[in-house]
Design an enzyme around this catalytic site. Sequence first.
Site, PDB file in Angstrom:
ATOM      1  N   HIS A 156      30.153  76.711  40.839  1.00 49.81           N
ATOM      2  CA  HIS A 156      29.834  75.922  40.281  1.00 49.81           C
ATOM      3  C   HIS A 156      29.222  74.886  39.435  1.00 49.81           C
ATOM      4  O   HIS A 156      29.136  74.358  38.473  1.00 49.81           O
ATOM      5  CB  HIS A 156      29.888  75.174  42.081  1.00 49.81           C
ATOM      6  CG  HIS A 156      29.604  73.530  41.927  1.00 49.81           C
ATOM      7  ND1 HIS A 156      31.170  72.418  41.564  1.00 49.81           N
ATOM      8  CD2 HIS A 156      29.051  72.290  42.679  1.00 49.81           C
ATOM      9  CE1 HIS A 156      31.094  72.028  41.928  1.00 49.81           C
ATOM     10  NE2 HIS A 156      29.904  71.653  42.496  1.00 49.81           N
ATOM     11  N   SER A 181      31.395  67.636  39.138  1.00 53.36           N
ATOM     12  CA  SER A 181      31.319  67.517  41.126  1.00 53.36           C
ATOM     13  C   SER A 181      30.975  66.266  41.060  1.00 53.36           C
ATOM     14  O   SER A 181      32.385  65.753  40.744  1.00 53.36           O
ATOM     15  CB  SER A 181      30.166  68.577  41.514  1.00 53.36           C
ATOM     16  OG  SER A 181      29.759  68.320  42.550  1.00 53.36           O
ATOM     17  N   ASP A 213      33.956  78.980  40.943  1.00 54.85           N
ATOM     18  CA  ASP A 213      33.362  77.820  41.680  1.00 54.85           C
ATOM     19  C   ASP A 213      33.261  77.927  43.493  1.00 54.85           C
ATOM     20  O   ASP A 213      34.513  78.367  44.069  1.00 54.85           O
ATOM     21  CB  ASP A 213      34.407  76.566  41.842  1.00 54.85           C
ATOM     22  CG  ASP A 213      33.491  75.019  42.273  1.00 54.85           C
ATOM     23  OD1 ASP A 213      33.061  75.419  43.131  1.00 54.85           O
ATOM     24  OD2 ASP A 213      33.452  74.274  41.240  1.00 54.85           O
TER      25      ASP A 213
END
Length: 802
Positions: free
Chosen positions: A773, A666, A739
């Site tokens: 994610h 991330s 995601d």
Amino acid sequence: MKKYLSLLVWWIGLQLVAQDNLTYQTPPKAIADLINAPTTPRVSIDTKGNWMLIMQTASYPGIAELAEPELRIAGLRINPRNNGPSRMSYLTGLSLKNIRTGKDVPVTGLPQNPLISNVSWSPDDSQIAFCVTEGENIQLYVLDVATAATHKVTTTRINSVLTTPFIWLSDNTHLLVLSVPDTRGALPEAPKVPSGPIVQENLGKKAPSRTYQDLLKSPYDEALFDYYATTQLNRINVKTAAVEKLGKPALIQNYQPSPDGKYILFQTYHKPYSYLVTVRLFPHKIELLDSKANLVKQLADVPLADNIPIGFSATRTGQREHSWRSDAPATLYWIEAQDNGDPKNDVPVRDKVFTLSAPFTGNADELASTKLRFDGIRWGNENLALVSESWWSTRKEITTILNPKTKATTVLFDRLYEDTYNNPGSPELTKNQYGRYVLEIIDNSLIMTGQGASPEGDRPFVDLLSLSTKKSTRLWRSAAPYYEVPVAILDLKKQVLLTRRESLTENPNYFIRNLKARIAPIAVTQFAHPYPQMKDVQKQLLKYKRADGVELSATLYLPAGYKKEEGPLPTLMEAYPTEFKSKDAAGQVTGSPYQFTYIYWGSPVFWATQGYAIMENASIPIVGEGTKEPNDTYIEQLVAGAKGAIDEGVRLGVVDAKRVGVMGHSYGAFMTANLLSHSNLFKAGIARSGAYNRTLTPFGFQAEERTYWQAPDVYFNMSPFSSADKIKTPILLIHGEADNNPGTFPIQSERYYNAIKGHGGTARYVVLPYESHGYRGKESILHMLWEMDKWLDTYVKKAAVN
């Protein structure tokens, strides 16, 4: 004809080069064994400290489970088969343990191979309600603690699309439950031909928003949202299974019963919906109902909140955060902004707290006001509550003692919340006669517990805080060689605690600790070590300085049996940058050198089994003091922080500076790409699920409050996409195909890979089907680890040393 055949052969060859049609691969056995290790149970303690609920957890699900149908609308991810959220992490078994006697009690009556969720103790802790997903239905079960027997309460189909599907009433006999309406018809059919274009319009109103995903996109999406999110409120008797319908089906988000059970705070969404924001910002009515769901009072009709100002201390106008006072039978409270919700407006009072008590016929009473943004309230009794307020740009936090009867206030704490060394902790709570959590008050003192951050690492504590003198008396603090966390106060007078204790070699278990008797703690649980093969991996906390003097830290792992005499090792560094407003706070140590190392799917520690030195959680503070913003010098501070970590490893003789890789997830992926673009410190990088072009997140990102139009140079210079022509270090890009994190659309990795490829860089782009994610599918995780291991082996461990 030959010309066309040549072109065809060329095109086919290009496709073969451009992509690897791999099946799922498996990493080296030592890594795979860690993923396949048995999971450690979770526990939940009753408020009396008598019983421990031990909950078996499921291992990583197979990719087939992730491939089940999923509806992605209004910011939600829905399982259309069972009217619940998709991607649930289920419990697979329950058992009870008597904390006082240590006796294990098996739970009976569970279905075979249960998929358990939403576990909740009754107000008096005599029962535990939970959901079990059974095929296409979510069912309600109750466990009687005294007999350890469970039973299915009713066959009513639960709906948990929007919120928690049930709430206990204070009588310990009834639950408010959300179900699929009996009147729900057939699923809306998708139109074969659109009836017209999709139009959005803005008539001069400022409506900035972050880049949300899974939004509504069409009238058909709206129809699906209505179909799956509409629920029926019921009152269900857990003893007799009697079901009483309350009111009509609606899009129910909040249905809080008052502590005395006589009223229901009721929040429902309504149209017009938005294609720009998630359901949490849709228009909604807030009403007060009686116990039969008859309307007592409409409190507010809150409009669509697509125009909240930019800023982390921004909020919506009008009434918000409605709830019940937990210390009173039936008193509502809510907050109203006094600055139009805009941090840029300079006003003496930011928020006001209003209350309204039964029978709710009068006007609301102003209870308190805050200079900063309201950040919560903990109720104690009619004479005591604690009000919290905070402000993002200054990192300031104020806690005030409030007397609800007289409205008198006294400041208890006025501090910077990023200063973890001086965090006084949080007050312990207890249940009152309504089964609601309130402050535990002992002779005008509060029991405070906290992480106890210090230069030696976290040392959790228990304090007794006098509200009269505002001074604390330390009752206990975790000490080396253990990391020990207070879980429950079993007996305050005798100073008996239940703690969770762990060490470098001992996995977490629960203990009874008598502070007065000064005897050895008594073990309550004996959970097995999940991966004994890692016991001899060496671990230590490193502390060092950045070139500008900022204190930094990292956790170093070295392979089992490694000795410095063997020479420096290939190294993998993992980090996640954090923004600060002061260098002192930025230099504070986080974590503990005595914490047991749980290895989750995203950990870098796997590679300690492959002969690497691991620098985990290397601190990369990005500081902007005074009027400066942290990101104004992001690149310089980023590179300096990474260099400081490598230099310390080299100084210790364990890190080979010519064979260092860097990884991040991330915002850590964003960091990784920037480090490869702006330094020569690393041989390779691994970036998972990142965002690389900040012009695609123009209304702010991470801790950046300014928009692209306010700080274009910051957005451009911080974007690795802008420097794709400079990146010559090999980079592995991995992204979940599904995601759902704002800002990290998969197109970020796709476009970044294309930019690197277009400039002749070395890159590999891996898309994990069905993954969000965070990755969950076992096949996905094992393949990800295989990709990472191959990349590190090729470009770091076997890198040519000049």
